[in-house]
Write an enzyme that holds these catalytic residues in place. Structure first.
Site, PDB file in Angstrom:
ATOM      1  N   HIS A  79      18.041  73.394  28.866  1.00  4.45           N
ATOM      2  CA  HIS A  79      19.120  74.378  29.052  1.00  4.45           C
ATOM      3  C   HIS A  79      19.088  75.320  27.844  1.00  4.45           C
ATOM      4  O   HIS A  79      18.097  76.002  27.630  1.00  4.45           O
ATOM      5  CB  HIS A  79      20.426  73.597  29.221  1.00  4.45           C
ATOM      6  CG  HIS A  79      21.621  74.399  29.630  1.00  4.45           C
ATOM      7  ND1 HIS A  79      21.552  75.676  30.108  1.00  4.45           N
ATOM      8  CD2 HIS A  79      22.949  74.088  29.625  1.00  4.45           C
ATOM      9  CE1 HIS A  79      22.774  76.113  30.385  1.00  4.45           C
ATOM     10  NE2 HIS A  79      23.643  75.166  30.093  1.00  4.45           N
ATOM     11  N   HIS A 119      13.443  78.738  36.757  1.00  6.64           N
ATOM     12  CA  HIS A 119      14.900  78.640  36.776  1.00  6.64           C
ATOM     13  C   HIS A 119      15.335  77.988  38.075  1.00  6.64           C
ATOM     14  O   HIS A 119      14.708  78.215  39.110  1.00  6.64           O
ATOM     15  CB  HIS A 119      15.518  80.046  36.658  1.00  6.64           C
ATOM     16  CG  HIS A 119      16.936  80.023  36.215  1.00  6.64           C
ATOM     17  ND1 HIS A 119      17.965  79.810  37.085  1.00  6.64           N
ATOM     18  CD2 HIS A 119      17.477  80.162  34.991  1.00  6.64           C
ATOM     19  CE1 HIS A 119      19.092  79.823  36.403  1.00  6.64           C
ATOM     20  NE2 HIS A 119      18.836  80.036  35.132  1.00  6.64           N
ATOM     21  N   ASP A 172      15.491  82.766  28.098  1.00  8.38           N
ATOM     22  CA  ASP A 172      15.063  82.194  26.819  1.00  8.38           C
ATOM     23  C   ASP A 172      13.670  82.624  26.389  1.00  8.38           C
ATOM     24  O   ASP A 172      13.247  82.324  25.274  1.00  8.38           O
ATOM     25  CB  ASP A 172      15.097  80.655  26.896  1.00  8.38           C
ATOM     26  CG  ASP A 172      16.517  80.155  26.962  1.00  8.38           C
ATOM     27  OD1 ASP A 172      17.333  80.623  26.159  1.00  8.38           O
ATOM     28  OD2 ASP A 172      16.813  79.328  27.838  1.00  8.38           O
TER      29      ASP A 172
HETATM   30  N1  CMC Z   1       6.254  75.327  33.577  1.00  6.55           N
HETATM   31  C1  CMC Z   1       5.404  74.773  34.473  1.00  6.55           C
HETATM   32  N2  CMC Z   1       5.753  74.358  35.689  1.00  6.55           N
HETATM   33  C2  CMC Z   1       7.037  74.495  36.013  1.00  6.55           C
HETATM   34  C3  CMC Z   1       7.998  75.065  35.153  1.00  6.55           C
HETATM   35  C4  CMC Z   1       7.565  75.484  33.882  1.00  6.55           C
HETATM   36  N3  CMC Z   1       8.403  76.051  33.023  1.00  6.55           N
HETATM   37  N4  CMC Z   1       9.219  75.079  35.743  1.00  6.55           N
HETATM   38  C5  CMC Z   1       9.020  74.544  36.953  1.00  6.55           C
HETATM   39  N5  CMC Z   1       7.713  74.199  37.118  1.00  6.55           N
HETATM   40  C6  CMC Z   1       7.100  73.634  38.323  1.00  6.55           C
HETATM   41  C7  CMC Z   1       7.438  72.162  38.461  1.00  6.55           C
HETATM   42  O1  CMC Z   1       6.496  71.344  37.836  1.00  6.55           O
HETATM   43  C8  CMC Z   1       7.449  72.018  39.964  1.00  6.55           C
HETATM   44  O2  CMC Z   1       6.111  71.982  40.392  1.00  6.55           O
HETATM   45  P1  CMC Z   1       5.682  71.034  41.620  1.00  6.55           P
HETATM   46  O3  CMC Z   1       6.369  71.628  42.818  1.00  6.55           O
HETATM   47  O4  CMC Z   1       4.196  71.110  41.670  1.00  6.55           O
HETATM   48  O5  CMC Z   1       6.191  69.659  41.277  1.00  6.55           O
HETATM   49  C9  CMC Z   1       8.021  73.345  40.464  1.00  6.55           C
HETATM   50  O6  CMC Z   1       7.679  74.297  39.442  1.00  6.55           O
HETATM   51  C10 CMC Z   1       9.527  73.307  40.666  1.00  6.55           C
HETATM   52  O7  CMC Z   1      10.149  72.947  39.428  1.00  6.55           O
HETATM   53  P2  CMC Z   1      11.420  72.024  39.232  1.00  6.55           P
HETATM   54  O8  CMC Z   1      11.277  71.283  37.951  1.00  6.55           O
HETATM   55  O9  CMC Z   1      11.646  71.228  40.494  1.00  6.55           O
HETATM   56  O10 CMC Z   1      12.559  73.127  39.138  1.00  6.55           O
HETATM   57  P3  CMC Z   1      14.022  72.882  38.612  1.00  6.55           P
HETATM   58  O11 CMC Z   1      14.855  73.851  39.338  1.00  6.55           O
HETATM   59  O12 CMC Z   1      14.398  71.445  38.661  1.00  6.55           O
HETATM   60  O13 CMC Z   1      13.873  73.267  37.070  1.00  6.55           O
HETATM   61  C11 CMC Z   1      13.998  74.388  35.027  1.00  6.55           C
HETATM   62  C12 CMC Z   1      14.357  74.418  36.534  1.00  6.55           C
HETATM   63  C13 CMC Z   1      14.621  75.596  34.336  1.00  6.55           C
HETATM   64  C14 CMC Z   1      14.566  73.098  34.394  1.00  6.55           C
HETATM   65  C15 CMC Z   1      12.446  74.406  34.896  1.00  6.55           C
HETATM   66  O14 CMC Z   1      11.926  75.577  35.465  1.00  6.55           O
HETATM   67  C16 CMC Z   1      12.003  74.255  33.450  1.00  6.55           C
HETATM   68  O15 CMC Z   1      11.897  73.139  32.947  1.00  6.55           O
HETATM   69  N6  CMC Z   1      11.728  75.409  32.754  1.00  6.55           N
HETATM   70  C17 CMC Z   1      11.376  75.359  31.359  1.00  6.55           C
HETATM   71  C18 CMC Z   1      12.630  75.169  30.524  1.00  6.55           C
HETATM   72  C19 CMC Z   1      13.426  76.442  30.425  1.00  6.55           C
HETATM   73  O16 CMC Z   1      12.886  77.520  30.186  1.00  6.55           O
HETATM   74  N7  CMC Z   1      14.750  76.310  30.575  1.00  6.55           N
HETATM   75  C20 CMC Z   1      15.680  77.429  30.448  1.00  6.55           C
HETATM   76  C21 CMC Z   1      16.350  77.760  31.741  1.00  6.55           C
HETATM   77  S1  CMC Z   1      17.191  79.339  31.713  1.00  6.55           S
HETATM   78  C22 CMC Z   1      18.410  79.172  30.511  1.00  6.55           C
HETATM   79  C23 CMC Z   1      19.436  78.153  30.822  1.00  6.55           C
HETATM   80  O17 CMC Z   1      19.972  78.143  31.930  1.00  6.55           O
HETATM   81  O18 CMC Z   1      19.749  77.384  29.927  1.00  6.55           O
END
Ligand code: CMC
Length: 445
Positions: free
Chosen positions: A284, A323, A380
């Site tokens: 986050h 996201h 971010d």
């Molecule tokens: N790098 C590589 N792969 C990714 C990433 C990433 N940053 N984010 C998602 N994926 C992939 C993930 O591995 C999955 O692939 P597969 O379908 O093959 O398993 C697919 O994309 C869907 O991802 P998810 O983890 O199911 O998506 P989510 O909605 O649960 O996660 C998130 C959202 C923000 C936690 C995630 O995108 C992430 O970890 N991003 C990096 C951390 C980040 O930048 N966070 C800040 C968010 S914005 C500010 C805030 O709100 O605080």
């Protein structure tokens, strides 16, 4: 929900009473039910009536991470993740960044409309005159180790504020709610700056009421022996825009934490401390720290292809990308990107990390792995580069997010307090453990 043996719809998917509906057949019993649809949503409690027999608890919905569950009605922030739209009280974020100020946006979020000139002046005066913290808070801060994480210090001191304002427990009192919002928005930069100065072993700088909200924060961070700190207007503006961009983002992890904890009717200082804890995490608000560390680790643009290969193999995560809601470019990232060069110019700095970030973005947006998963830069991705140029230590980045998010948390909390459907948050579970096990005395295990 009504139980039915045959469809009672009128041919347009509506109930006899004219509401839109969903027909569900329980294949365990053959029984059909009609569930009302309101605002594109069905009520989870309607499914509880679906039972195999009288002793059955009833059907529940299972939604880890609340990916498809609306937990409240809210009129604060609108996001269209597919189109990359963000609006506060209906006003696009781009317009707010261009024409408004952070304090005006904080008013808009909390009171539902843009303030008149008089209201804005009064609000600004109130915030400016509540920036001081009790001297004991300063002593409390001194108790932390020299290397304490500023975000840990911030969440602890926000929680401690609840003991300084016990009147805030009167959460049904309009005035107490208002003054708690003023205090929290006003004191957050002071606490954040104290946490930063503590980590450097520098004396704390008291607020300067002559300066703007962002200017005063810069003064509390960076003022040394000079009698008066004069903030660079370009940095003041860039910081104010960053504050606007981070002010609210509807039901994210930390806002949900504020609502869940606040639903127990605890005072708002304690609820906002829970928001700080949620924001602390690397998925986050802590992502801005993770992005900078990632860029430092990559080191040069030449290493970008290998790094992205590691991400695609699942060994790495591209921090600052992806996201839960945005499946398009995060509009906040676009605006922040447009301010990076200006800040670098004002601070006379060059950023090799910016080149790495640009290369990462270019290559990722040209790669099927990222585009097919709709992974785009989020808020971010570029914000850390601005904080770095400002001279903020990496550990303090999340604190920079917490300051403005306080206005959003308070707006979410205030809205929740007036919600006629408010109930204490109490999710259900699917129990997977043993049953009817017997206690075994310790010498028999
Ligand atoms: N790098 C590589 N792969 C990714 C990433 C990433 N940053 N984010 C998602 N994926 C992939 C993930 O591995 C999955 O692939 P597969 O379908 O093959 O398993 C697919 O994309 C869907 O991802 P998810 O983890 O199911 O998506 P989510 O909605 O649960 O996660 C998130 C959202 C923000 C936690 C995630 O995108 C992430 O970890 N991003 C990096 C951390 C980040 O930048 N966070 C800040 C968010 S914005 C500010 C805030 O709100 O605080």
């Amino acid at each position: 929900m009504t139980e039915e043996s045959q469809s009672t719809g009128n041919g347009r998917g509506t109930t006899a009473a004219g509401a839109e509906s969903l027909s569900v057949t329980d294949n365990r019993t053959g029984q059909s039910y009609e569930v009302e649809i309101e605002d594109g949503t069905v009520r989870a409690m309607d499914f509880r009536q679906i039972k195999v027999d009288e002793d059955d608890f009833g059907l529940m919905t299972y939604d880890p991470g609340y990916s498809n569950t609306a937990s409240c009605r809210s009129a604060i922030t609108y996001i269209d993740g597919e189109k990359g739209i963000l609006e506060h009280r209906g006003i696009p974020i781009e317009q707010l960044c261009e024409h408004s100020s952070y304090l005006e946006v904080a008013y808009l979020l909390n009171y539902g409309r843009l303030p008149t000139e008089d209201e804005l002046n009064r609000w600004t005066y109130e915030i400016t005159h509540h920036t001081y913290v009790h001297e004991n808070i300063k002593n409390f801060m001194n108790g932390f180790r020299h290397d304490a994480n500023p975000m840990g210090m911030l969440q602890a001191s926000v929680g401690a504020l609840s003991t300084f304002y016990p009147e805030a427990q009167d959460i049904d009192d309009e005035y107490q709610r208002h003054v708690a919002a003023v205090r929290l928005i006003a004191k957050m930069p002071t606490l954040a700056a104290f946490a930063y100065r503590h980590s450097l072993g520098l004396p704390y700088v008291y607020p300067d009421n002559d300066l703007s909200y962002a200017g005063n924060f810069l003064s509390m961070l960076f003022k040394m022996a000079e009698p008066k700190y004069e903030p660079d207007p370009r940095l003041e503006k860039a910081l104010d825009v960053l504050f606007i961009l981070h002010a609210d983002h509807e039901q994210n992890c930390s806002a949900a934490a504020v609502r869940v904890v606040g639903s127990s009717r605890v005072d708002p200082f304690s609820a906002i401390a829970a928001g700080c804890a949620g924001l602390y995490g690397p998925l986050h608000g802590g992502a801005n720290v993770a992005v900078l560390r990632m860029l430092q680790r990559i080191g040069t643009t030449d290493n970008v292809p290998d790094f992205l290969e590691g991400v695609k193999q699942g060994d790495e995560r591209l921090m600052g990308f992806g996201h839960r809601v945005y499946k398009n470019y995060d509009p906040r990232a676009r605006i922040i990107r447009s301010h990076v060069d200006e800040v670098l110019e004002a601070t006379n700095k060059e950023s090799p990390l910016l080149d790495i970030a640009i290369e990462l973005e270019k290559r990722a947006l040209d790669d099927d792995y990222f585009t097919s998963r709709k992974l785009y830069p989020n808020v971010d991705f570029y914000s850390g580069l601005i904080y770095e140029a400002l001279g903020i230590p990496t550990d303090a980045f999340t604190v920079m997010f917490a300051i403005p998010r306080t206005s959003g948390w308070m707006a979410q909390w205030m809205e929740m307090m007036d919600d006629p459907e408010l109930k204490i948050a109490r999710p259900r579970q699917i129990y997977t453990g043993p049953r009817d096990a017997d206690y075994v005395p310790i010498d028999e295990r």
